[in-house]
Scaffold this active site. Structure first.
Site, PDB file in Angstrom:
ATOM      1  N   THR A 157      26.551 101.640  33.675  1.00  0.00           N
ATOM      2  CA  THR A 157      27.814 101.575  32.929  1.00  0.00           C
ATOM      3  C   THR A 157      27.587 101.178  31.472  1.00  0.00           C
ATOM      4  OG1 THR A 157      28.908 100.891  34.982  1.00  0.00           O
ATOM      5  CG2 THR A 157      30.117 100.540  32.926  1.00  0.00           C
ATOM      6  N   LYS A 178      33.902 111.900  28.231  1.00  0.00           N
ATOM      7  CA  LYS A 178      34.918 111.031  27.635  1.00  0.00           C
ATOM      8  C   LYS A 178      35.117 111.322  26.137  1.00  0.00           C
ATOM      9  CE  LYS A 178      34.314 107.093  30.811  1.00  0.00           C
ATOM     10  NZ  LYS A 178      34.008 105.639  30.847  1.00  0.00           N
ATOM     11  N   HIS A 193      32.230 109.717  32.795  1.00  0.00           N
ATOM     12  CA  HIS A 193      32.724 109.078  34.015  1.00  0.00           C
ATOM     13  C   HIS A 193      32.185 109.859  35.205  1.00  0.00           C
ATOM     14  CE1 HIS A 193      35.445 107.534  37.124  1.00  0.00           C
ATOM     15  NE2 HIS A 193      35.505 108.794  37.529  1.00  0.00           N
ATOM     16  N   PHE A 230      39.694  94.508  30.696  1.00  0.00           N
ATOM     17  CA  PHE A 230      39.512  95.655  29.809  1.00  0.00           C
ATOM     18  C   PHE A 230      40.409  96.843  30.164  1.00  0.00           C
ATOM     19  CE2 PHE A 230      36.206  95.789  33.132  1.00  0.00           C
ATOM     20  CZ  PHE A 230      36.420  97.042  33.681  1.00  0.00           C
ATOM     21  N   ARG A 265      24.031 108.307  29.618  1.00  0.00           N
ATOM     22  CA  ARG A 265      24.561 107.136  28.904  1.00  0.00           C
ATOM     23  C   ARG A 265      23.525 106.516  27.968  1.00  0.00           C
ATOM     24  NH1 ARG A 265      28.248 104.688  33.854  1.00  0.00           N
ATOM     25  NH2 ARG A 265      30.241 105.518  33.133  1.00  0.00           N
ATOM     26  N   GLU A 279      39.872 111.746  43.046  1.00  0.00           N
ATOM     27  CA  GLU A 279      39.825 112.047  41.612  1.00  0.00           C
ATOM     28  C   GLU A 279      39.881 113.552  41.350  1.00  0.00           C
ATOM     29  OE1 GLU A 279      37.375 107.994  40.327  1.00  0.00           O
ATOM     30  OE2 GLU A 279      36.432 109.945  40.009  1.00  0.00           O
ATOM     31  N   ASN A 326      31.058 104.992  26.760  1.00  0.00           N
ATOM     32  CA  ASN A 326      29.801 105.318  27.441  1.00  0.00           C
ATOM     33  C   ASN A 326      29.714 106.790  27.864  1.00  0.00           C
ATOM     34  OD1 ASN A 326      31.587 105.206  29.530  1.00  0.00           O
ATOM     35  ND2 ASN A 326      30.640 103.487  30.581  1.00  0.00           N
ATOM     36  N   TYR A 340      42.833 105.095  36.421  1.00  0.00           N
ATOM     37  CA  TYR A 340      41.989 103.893  36.466  1.00  0.00           C
ATOM     38  C   TYR A 340      42.670 102.736  37.193  1.00  0.00           C
ATOM     39  CZ  TYR A 340      38.096 105.353  33.393  1.00  0.00           C
ATOM     40  OH  TYR A 340      36.968 105.939  32.854  1.00  0.00           O
TER      41      TYR A 340
HETATM   42  P1  IDP Z   1      31.527 103.196  35.841  1.00  0.00           P
HETATM   43  O1  IDP Z   1      32.207 104.085  34.825  1.00  0.00           O
HETATM   44  O2  IDP Z   1      30.051 103.096  35.607  1.00  0.00           O
HETATM   45  O3  IDP Z   1      31.873 103.566  37.266  1.00  0.00           O
HETATM   46  P2  IDP Z   1      33.372 100.956  36.153  1.00  0.00           P
HETATM   47  O4  IDP Z   1      32.978  99.585  36.506  1.00  0.00           O
HETATM   48  O5  IDP Z   1      34.044 101.787  37.198  1.00  0.00           O
HETATM   49  O6  IDP Z   1      32.066 101.715  35.584  1.00  0.00           O
HETATM   50  O7  IDP Z   1      34.305 100.858  34.874  1.00  0.00           O
HETATM   51  C1  IDP Z   1      35.049 101.962  34.444  1.00  0.00           C
HETATM   52  C2  IDP Z   1      34.923 102.073  32.947  1.00  0.00           C
HETATM   53  O8  IDP Z   1      35.512 100.931  32.343  1.00  0.00           O
HETATM   54  C3  IDP Z   1      33.485 102.090  32.423  1.00  0.00           C
HETATM   55  O9  IDP Z   1      32.892 103.363  32.433  1.00  0.00           O
HETATM   56  C4  IDP Z   1      33.666 101.579  31.025  1.00  0.00           C
HETATM   57  O10 IDP Z   1      34.115 102.625  30.164  1.00  0.00           O
HETATM   58  C5  IDP Z   1      34.787 100.581  31.185  1.00  0.00           C
HETATM   59  N1  IDP Z   1      34.265  99.215  31.352  1.00  0.00           N
HETATM   60  C6  IDP Z   1      33.635  98.701  32.439  1.00  0.00           C
HETATM   61  N2  IDP Z   1      33.304  97.416  32.256  1.00  0.00           N
HETATM   62  C7  IDP Z   1      33.732  97.102  31.015  1.00  0.00           C
HETATM   63  C8  IDP Z   1      33.679  95.891  30.228  1.00  0.00           C
HETATM   64  O11 IDP Z   1      33.166  94.858  30.658  1.00  0.00           O
HETATM   65  N3  IDP Z   1      34.232  95.974  28.975  1.00  0.00           N
HETATM   66  C9  IDP Z   1      34.801  97.102  28.492  1.00  0.00           C
HETATM   67  N4  IDP Z   1      34.871  98.255  29.183  1.00  0.00           N
HETATM   68  C10 IDP Z   1      34.343  98.260  30.436  1.00  0.00           C
HETATM   69 MG    MG Z   2      33.691 103.500  38.246  1.00  0.00          MG
END
Ligand code: IDP
Ligand code: MG
Length: 136
Positions: free
Chosen positions: A94, A12, A118, A60, A105, A129, A115, A52
């Site tokens: 995450t 990212k 992805h 978010f 991470r 994807e 983070n 997304y």
């Molecule tokens: P993942 O990347 O671990 O699969 P997901 O739940 O699919 O996590 O969320 C996608 C992305 O959205 C995360 O990697 C993170 O960058 C962002 N994200 C997830 N939850 C939050 C939040 O509560 N606040 C802000 N950004 C978030």
């Molecule tokens: Mg995800």
């Protein structure tokens, strides 16, 4: 039993900006992933929204799409036995605060939104994807 899979990985903007892409790729290779394809690109906000889309109802979502399109990213197809799950393990939780020691991470993530990486969350989504970024 062998179970060769492919998954989509993205380094990212926060990580590419800090020139961590080479080091992150080395971690994947060290962990036994084959990087089948890779490219450095920048996506538009509209492309990020499409990518997304599963998160479109989340609070978010807009910030996430602004962020993903904010700078260059490296997208990769990673291949290995059980690649989808194994990549999730190498990435870590995450929220970097919750990620285990030794995960990408934990090592590089700045915050829940920045983070660093992805990874696809299922074999089905990995296919979608990969198709999204590597149509040809
Ligand atoms: P993942 O990347 O671990 O699969 P997901 O739940 O699919 O996590 O969320 C996608 C992305 O959205 C995360 O990697 C993170 O960058 C962002 N994200 C997830 N939850 C939050 C939040 O509560 N606040 C802000 N950004 C978030
Ligand atoms: Mg995800």
């Amino acid at each position: 039993m062998n179970n060769l899979e492919q998954t989509l990985s993205i380094i990212k903007p926060d990580a590419v900006e800090r020139n961590l892409d080479k080091e992150i790729k080395e971690i994947f290779k060290y962990k036994g992933f084959n990087i089948v394809k890779e490219k450095k690109i920048q996506v538009t906000k509209a492309e990020a929204e499409q990518f997304y889309k599963v998160h479109e109802t989340k609070p978010f979502y807009n910030d996430l799409c602004v962020y993903l399109s904010s700078g260059p990213i490296v997208v990769m197809i990673l291949e290995k036995d059980n690649a989808v799950l194994e990549n999730r393990e190498v990435m870590g939780a995450t929220n970097p605060k919750d990620a285990k020691d030794g995960t990408i991470r934990k090592k590089f993530g700045i915050s829940i939104d920045k983070n660093s990486v992805h990874g696809s969350d299922s074999v089905d989504n990995a296919k979608k994807e990969i198709e999204f970024f590597f149509k040809d």
